[in-house]
Write a protein that holds these residues in place. Structure first.
Motif, mmCIF file in Angstrom:
data_model
loop_
_atom_site.group_PDB
_atom_site.id
_atom_site.type_symbol
_atom_site.label_atom_id
_atom_site.label_comp_id
_atom_site.label_asym_id
_atom_site.label_seq_id
_atom_site.Cartn_x
_atom_site.Cartn_y
_atom_site.Cartn_z
ATOM 1 N N GLY A 160 39.874 69.423 9.498
ATOM 2 C CA GLY A 160 40.975 69.633 10.437
ATOM 3 C C GLY A 160 41.746 70.887 10.058
ATOM 4 N N ARG A 161 43.085 70.804 10.126
ATOM 5 C CA ARG A 161 43.896 71.940 9.677
ATOM 6 C C ARG A 161 43.850 71.961 8.148
ATOM 7 N N PRO A 162 43.359 73.046 7.568
ATOM 8 C CA PRO A 162 43.243 73.061 6.103
ATOM 9 C C PRO A 162 44.619 73.049 5.440
ATOM 10 N N LEU A 221 45.725 86.913 17.980
ATOM 11 C CA LEU A 221 44.868 86.368 16.923
ATOM 12 C C LEU A 221 45.711 86.100 15.684
ATOM 13 N N GLY A 222 45.602 84.885 15.134
ATOM 14 C CA GLY A 222 46.365 84.551 13.932
ATOM 15 C C GLY A 222 45.463 84.380 12.728
ATOM 16 N N LYS A 223 46.073 84.046 11.600
ATOM 17 C CA LYS A 223 45.250 83.922 10.392
ATOM 18 C C LYS A 223 44.341 82.698 10.434
ATOM 19 N N GLY A 224 44.632 81.748 11.348
ATOM 20 C CA GLY A 224 43.691 80.650 11.560
ATOM 21 C C GLY A 224 42.371 81.184 12.100
ATOM 22 N N ALA A 225 42.459 82.221 12.942
ATOM 23 C CA ALA A 225 41.245 82.831 13.503
ATOM 24 C C ALA A 225 40.464 83.550 12.400
ATOM 25 N N TYR A 227 40.579 82.756 9.175
ATOM 26 C CA TYR A 227 40.069 81.712 8.281
ATOM 27 C C TYR A 227 38.814 81.058 8.862
ATOM 28 N N ALA A 228 38.777 80.929 10.196
ATOM 29 C CA ALA A 228 37.696 80.180 10.849
ATOM 30 C C ALA A 228 36.320 80.835 10.719
ATOM 31 N N ARG A 229 36.279 82.083 10.305
ATOM 32 C CA ARG A 229 34.990 82.773 10.141
ATOM 33 C C ARG A 229 34.160 82.732 11.424
ATOM 34 N N PRO A 247 46.752 91.385 16.766
ATOM 35 C CA PRO A 247 46.492 90.583 15.561
ATOM 36 C C PRO A 247 47.792 90.296 14.816
ATOM 37 N N MET A 248 47.993 89.050 14.389
ATOM 38 C CA MET A 248 49.071 88.762 13.442
ATOM 39 C C MET A 248 48.655 89.425 12.118
ATOM 40 N N SER A 249 49.568 89.481 11.160
ATOM 41 C CA SER A 249 49.296 90.400 10.044
ATOM 42 C C SER A 249 48.010 90.072 9.289
ATOM 43 N N VAL A 280 45.112 82.292 19.498
ATOM 44 C CA VAL A 280 43.907 81.843 18.802
ATOM 45 C C VAL A 280 44.240 81.709 17.320
ATOM 46 N N GLY A 281 44.453 80.476 16.854
ATOM 47 C CA GLY A 281 44.788 80.251 15.442
ATOM 48 C C GLY A 281 46.079 80.932 15.044
ATOM 49 N N ALA A 282 47.065 80.886 15.912
ATOM 50 C CA ALA A 282 48.383 81.461 15.616
ATOM 51 C C ALA A 282 49.437 80.491 16.144
ATOM 52 N N ARG A 283 50.397 80.156 15.288
ATOM 53 C CA ARG A 283 51.450 79.239 15.715
ATOM 54 C C ARG A 283 52.623 80.003 16.330
ATOM 55 N N LEU A 284 53.285 79.349 17.279
ATOM 56 C CA LEU A 284 54.462 79.975 17.896
ATOM 57 C C LEU A 284 55.689 79.697 17.032
ATOM 58 N N ASN A 285 55.634 80.112 15.765
ATOM 59 C CA ASN A 285 56.767 79.869 14.870
ATOM 60 C C ASN A 285 57.676 81.105 14.861
ATOM 61 N N TRP A 286 58.499 81.237 13.841
ATOM 62 C CA TRP A 286 59.481 82.334 13.804
ATOM 63 C C TRP A 286 58.811 83.705 13.862
ATOM 64 N N ILE A 307 44.530 77.841 21.323
ATOM 65 C CA ILE A 307 43.367 77.291 20.632
ATOM 66 C C ILE A 307 43.794 76.921 19.228
ATOM 67 N N ASP A 308 43.663 75.658 18.885
ATOM 68 C CA ASP A 308 44.049 75.219 17.544
ATOM 69 C C ASP A 308 43.298 73.940 17.203
ATOM 70 N N ILE A 309 43.117 73.752 15.895
ATOM 71 C CA ILE A 309 42.418 72.547 15.449
ATOM 72 C C ILE A 309 43.378 71.359 15.345
ATOM 73 N N ALA A 310 44.679 71.667 15.320
ATOM 74 C CA ALA A 310 45.669 70.599 15.142
ATOM 75 C C ALA A 310 46.313 70.259 16.479
ATOM 76 N N ILE A 325 41.725 72.241 22.054
ATOM 77 C CA ILE A 325 41.725 71.680 20.700
ATOM 78 C C ILE A 325 40.305 71.621 20.160
ATOM 79 N N GLY A 326 40.160 72.202 19.003
ATOM 80 C CA GLY A 326 38.852 72.203 18.352
ATOM 81 C C GLY A 326 38.846 73.293 17.310
ATOM 82 N N ASP A 327 37.704 73.446 16.629
ATOM 83 C CA ASP A 327 37.646 74.564 15.686
ATOM 84 C C ASP A 327 37.459 75.855 16.475
ATOM 85 N N ILE A 328 37.966 76.926 15.926
ATOM 86 C CA ILE A 328 38.022 78.177 16.690
ATOM 87 C C ILE A 328 36.627 78.656 17.086
ATOM 88 N N GLY A 329 35.668 78.528 16.188
ATOM 89 C CA GLY A 329 34.294 78.944 16.515
ATOM 90 C C GLY A 329 33.786 78.208 17.746
HETATM 91 P P1 ADP Z 1 49.688 83.431 11.910
HETATM 92 O O1 ADP Z 1 50.778 83.289 10.880
HETATM 93 O O2 ADP Z 1 48.702 84.482 11.579
HETATM 94 O O3 ADP Z 1 50.244 83.518 13.296
HETATM 95 P P2 ADP Z 1 49.406 80.612 11.658
HETATM 96 O O4 ADP Z 1 49.252 80.276 10.219
HETATM 97 O O5 ADP Z 1 50.755 80.444 12.269
HETATM 98 O O6 ADP Z 1 48.847 82.069 11.890
HETATM 99 O O7 ADP Z 1 48.420 79.730 12.506
HETATM 100 C C1 ADP Z 1 47.201 79.328 12.041
HETATM 101 C C2 ADP Z 1 46.756 78.191 12.950
HETATM 102 O O8 ADP Z 1 45.346 78.147 12.893
HETATM 103 C C3 ADP Z 1 47.283 76.822 12.535
HETATM 104 O O9 ADP Z 1 47.984 76.232 13.596
HETATM 105 C C4 ADP Z 1 46.023 76.041 12.183
HETATM 106 O O10 ADP Z 1 46.084 74.702 12.597
HETATM 107 C C5 ADP Z 1 44.944 76.799 12.927
HETATM 108 N N1 ADP Z 1 43.625 76.741 12.319
HETATM 109 C C6 ADP Z 1 43.292 76.938 11.041
HETATM 110 N N2 ADP Z 1 41.973 76.862 10.868
HETATM 111 C C7 ADP Z 1 41.443 76.610 12.077
HETATM 112 C C8 ADP Z 1 40.123 76.421 12.583
HETATM 113 N N3 ADP Z 1 39.065 76.492 11.796
HETATM 114 N N4 ADP Z 1 39.983 76.188 13.897
HETATM 115 C C9 ADP Z 1 41.056 76.116 14.703
HETATM 116 N N5 ADP Z 1 42.303 76.294 14.314
HETATM 117 C C10 ADP Z 1 42.507 76.539 13.017
#
Ligand code: ADP
Length: 575
Positions: A160-162, A221-225, A227-229, A247-249, A280-286, A307-310, A325-329
Motif C-alpha cells: 500500500g502506501r509505504p 508528478l509527486g515523489k510517489g510517482a 518511488y513507484a518506478r 514535477p514536485m521537487s 500522480v503520487g502527489a498530495r494536496l498538502n501545504w 492517482i494514489d495508492i491510499a 486508486i491503485g499503484d501508479i504503474g
Molecule cells: P510530493 O511531496 O512530491 O508532492 P507526496 O509525498 O505528497 O509527494 O505524495 C506521495 C503520494 O504517493 C502519497 O499520497 C502516497 O500514498 C502515494 N504513493 C506512494 N507510492 C505509491 C505507489 N506505488 N502507487 C501509488 N501511489 C503511491
C-alpha cells in the motif's frame, strides 16, 4: 554452534535476525552499535551484510529511509535502546510522512522490568512510543517468531502506501537459542510484498472523460510517482497526451527537466490557470497550498483527478472529481491503454492557446533566470554558485543531488535541473533539516554514484559530524556548504543590547572545509564560481570525500526562504 557432535545444531536470535533479513534480499544495515546490538552488527558483517556505522542514530535512520526510497526495499536502521531508539525515531516518523519504506530495529531492555517500571538500564516502553509515529510497530519475544516479525515488518513497510515500521527486539531475544533446522524453517521469504493494485475500469473511464474534456489540463508528478518506478508508463502518459506537467521537487528528473512539456518555469501560471489537474503520487498538502487559495486561481474552474495508492488520501483537502486508486504503474498504464483503445491516434493534444501561453511564460522566466545566472557578483550569491552546480549536474546526470536548507533549497530546486529519475533527495514533506549527510551516505552506499550535497550552512550543522562516516567509508560524496554566516542570512543583529549575538547568526567566516580535512577528506575554500566549479569537478572525477566551503554573500538570503508566510508574525499580518 556446538562442539558436541551428537547434539543438534543450534542457532540463536542474532543469527535468525540476520538470516531473515538476508532471506528477504536485505543486505545493508545503517546503525550505531551499543548495548544490546553490538554483536548483531559484528555478526551481520561476518555474515556478509554491509554494516554502515554512524555517529548519531538520526542520520542512520535517514540513511535507511533514503535507501528505502532508492531501492524499493525497506531500509534498515539499527539502534540501541531508549536514547538510541529516540534518536532514530525522528527519522522513522519522517520516513512515514514521506511514504518511504524503512524499518527501525531497536534493542530494548527487559520486558519484566520495563513493564513494572523498576528502573532497568535504558528503560523505556519503546513499542508504545513508536506506535503513533509509524505505520506499524511489532515486538518479538521468542526466537521462533523472528521470521514472522521481520516478514510482518517488511510487508507493512512496503505494501500500500509505504512507510516506516518499528521492530522492538528485547536484549534477551538475541541470546535465545533454538534448533537450527527449526529456526531455518521459521523464517519467511515474503512473497509479493508490494502487490500491484489494479484500478477499477470505471474509475479509469471517469478520469479519462475528465482529461478529455479539459481545456487547460495539467499533470502534477509527486515523489510517489518517482518511488513507484513506473518511469516508462509515466513518460508514455505525458507524451501520449501532450499535457504539460509539473514535477514536485523529488519528482524532478522523472522526465528530464529540459523536456519541452515541463511547465516548471511557468509554475504559478499553470497552477492558477489549469482547469483539470491530474495528481500522480502527489498530495494536496501545504506544498501545493492545500489545493486552494490564490495559488490555485478560481476554485470553481478547477477539477482534480488523483492517482494514489491510499484511498483515504482522496478529498483530504478539496473535492476530487475523479479518484484513481491503485499503484501508479497500474493506474497510468491503464489510462494509456484506455486512451489507445478509445482514441487510437485521434487523441487531441491540449488546445494550442494553453500550450502557447505556457511556452510564452516559460521563455520569459527562463531568460530572466539566465540573465540572473550570468551575473558574477562578488561575493558569490546563491545564483552564481548554483549556476556552476547546475552545469556539473548536467555533465553528470547520474549523480545524486541531496539538497537542504532554506534559500539554498529554494534556489537549488529551481536552478539545478535533473535528468534522471530518483536522483534528487531533499527535505521532503516536512521540509525537515538534518537529512543531508544521512541521505548522502545512503545514496553513495546504495548506488556507488557521485553524490553532490547542496547544503545551507545551518542545515549542514544538523548532520555535519557524519563527514567522519563519509571519510571512514571513503564515499564519493561532495558536500557544498553555502556559507552565508547564519540561518537565512548572516547579518542579523541582537537588538537587545546584551552581549550575545542574534539567534540566527553563526561564527563569521567559518571554515567548514577544515571539518572534512580533519578526517582525511578534501577541503576546499571557494570564494568564486570558478573555484567552486573546479573543486566540484575534481571531487566528482576523483570520488574522494570533499567538502567545499562556498562563501556566499551574507546579505543574500531571505528569512525562511520561500515560506516566510508560515512565520507566525507574517501569518498574523495576513489575517
Ligand atoms: P510530493 O511531496 O512530491 O508532492 P507526496 O509525498 O505528497 O509527494 O505524495 C506521495 C503520494 O504517493 C502519497 O499520497 C502516497 O500514498 C502515494 N504513493 C506512494 N507510492 C505509491 C505507489 N506505488 N502507487 C501509488 N501511489 C503511491
Amino acid at each position: 554452534m556446538t562442539n558436541d557432535a551428537t547434539a543438534p545444531e543450534q542457532t540463536d536470535g542474532f543469527h535468525l535476525v540476520i538470516d531473515a533479513l538476508k532471506l528477504n534480499g536485505i543486505d545493508t544495515i545503517f546503525g550505531l552499535p551499543g548495548i544490546p546490538i553490538t554483536d548483531l552488527t559484528r555478526m551481520a558483517q561476518a555474515e556478509g551484510m554491509r554494516v554502515i556505522s554512524f555517529r548519531h542514530e538520526q542520520h542512520a535512520g535517514n540513511a535507511a529511509a533514503a535507501a528505502g526510497y532508492l531501492t524499493g526495499k525497506p531500509g534498515i536502521c539499527l539502534t540501541v535502546s531508549a536514547p538510541g531508539f529516540l534518536n532514530g525515531l525522528t527519522a522513522l516518523a519522517n520516513a512515514t510522512t514521506n511514504c518511504f519504506p524503512m524499518i527501525l530495529i531497536s534493542g530494548s531492555s527487559e520486558r519484566e522490568i520495563v513493564d513494572l517500571q523498576q528502573g532497568d538500564y535504558e528503560e523505556m516502553d519503546q513499542l508504545a512510543i513508536a506506535k503513533p509515529l509509524c505505520k506499524a510497530a511489532y515486538r518479538v519475544l521468542h526466537a521462533a517468531d523472528i521470521g514472522v516479525g521481520i516478514a510482518r515488518a517488511i510487508r507493512a513497510a512496503l505494501s500500500g502506501r509505504p512507510g516506516g515500521v518499528y521492530l522492538d527486539l528485547p536484549a534477551k531475544l538475541f541470546a535465545q537459542t533454538m534448533d537450527a533446522a527449526a529456526g531455518r524453517a521459521s523464517l519467511i521469504k515474503v512473497v509479493d510484498p508490494a502487490p500491484r493494485q489494479i484500478p477499477a475500469p470505471d474509475a479509469v473511464q471517469r478520469a479519462l472523460a475528465l482529461l478529455k474534456g479539459a481545456k487547460r489540463p495539467l499533470i502534477v508528478l509527486g515523489k510517489g510517482a518517482s518511488y513507484a518506478r513506473a518511469d516508462a508508463d509515466i513518460r508514455a502518459l505525458v507524451e501520449r497526451t501532450g499535457i504539460p506537467y509539473l514535477p514536485m521537487s523529488m519528482a524532478k528528473g522523472l522526465l528530464p527537466d529540459n523536456h519541452e512539456q515541463s511547465a516548471s518555469a511557468a509554475r504559478s501560471y499553470v497552477l492558477a490557470e489549469a482547469d483539470v489537474v491530474m495528481l500522480v503520487g502527489a498530495r494536496l498538502n501545504w506544498l501545493l497550498s492545500h489545493g486552494k487559495g490564490k495559488t490555485w486561481g478560481a476554485p470553481a474552474a478547477k477539477q482534480f483527478i488523483q492517482i494514489d495508492i491510499a484511498p483515504t488520501e482522496i478529498d483530504s483537502n478539496v473535492a476530487i472529481a475523479a479518484p484513481l486508486i491503485g499503484d501508479i504503474g497500474s493506474c497510468v498504464s491503464a489510462l494509456v491503454a484506455a486512451i489507445d483503445s478509445s482514441h487510437g491516434s485521434n487523441w487531441a493534444p491540449p488546445p494550442p492557446d494553453w500550450l502557447g501561453a505556457i511556452a510564452e511564460r516559460k521563455d520569459k522566466n527562463l531568460s530572466k533566470m539566465a540573465a540572473t545566472l550570468a551575473l558574477n557578483p562578488t561575493p558569490m550569491n546563491f545564483h552564481s554558485a548554483l549556476a556552476v552546480i547546475r552545469d556539473a549536474v548536467k555533465a553528470r546526470p547520474d549523480a545524486i543531488v541531496v539538497n537542504e536548507g532554506a534559500n539554498t533549497l529554494d534556489f537549488a530546486r529551481s536552478i539545478v535541473d535533473m535528468y534522471e529519475p530518483r536522483k534528487r533527495l531533499d527535505v521532503g514533506t516536512w521540509g525537515i533539516m538534518g537529512i543531508g549527510m544521512g541521505y548522502s551516505i545512503a545514496a553513495a552506499v546504495i548506488t556507488g554514484k557521485p553524490v553532490i550535497a547542496i547544503e545551507g550552512d545551518s542545515a549542514f550543522g544538523f548532520s555535519g559530524m557524519e563527514v567522519e562516516t563519509i571519510c571512514r567509508y571513503n564515499l564519493p560524496v561532495c558536500v557544498i556548504v553555502f556559507n552565508n554566516n547564519g540561518v537565512y542570512r548572516g547579518t542579523d543583529v541582537n537588538g537587545s543590547g546584551s552581549a550575545d549575538v542574534a539567534p540566527t547568526v553563526f561564527v563569521k567566516g567559518a571554515r567548514y572545509d577544515k571539518l572534512m580535512e580533519a578526517f582525511g577528506g578534501v577541503g576546499v575554500h571557494a570564494t568564486t564560481p570558478a573555484e567552486l566549479g573546479k573543486a566540484l569537478h575534481e571531487a566528482v572525477a576523483s570520488g574522494r570525500p570533499t567538502l567545499i566551503n562556498a562563501v556566499i554573500d551574507e546579505t543574500a538570503g531571505t528569512e525562511s526562504g520561500r515560506i516566510t508566510s508560515l512565520n507566525p508574525q507574517s501569518a498574523a499580518k495576513k489575517k
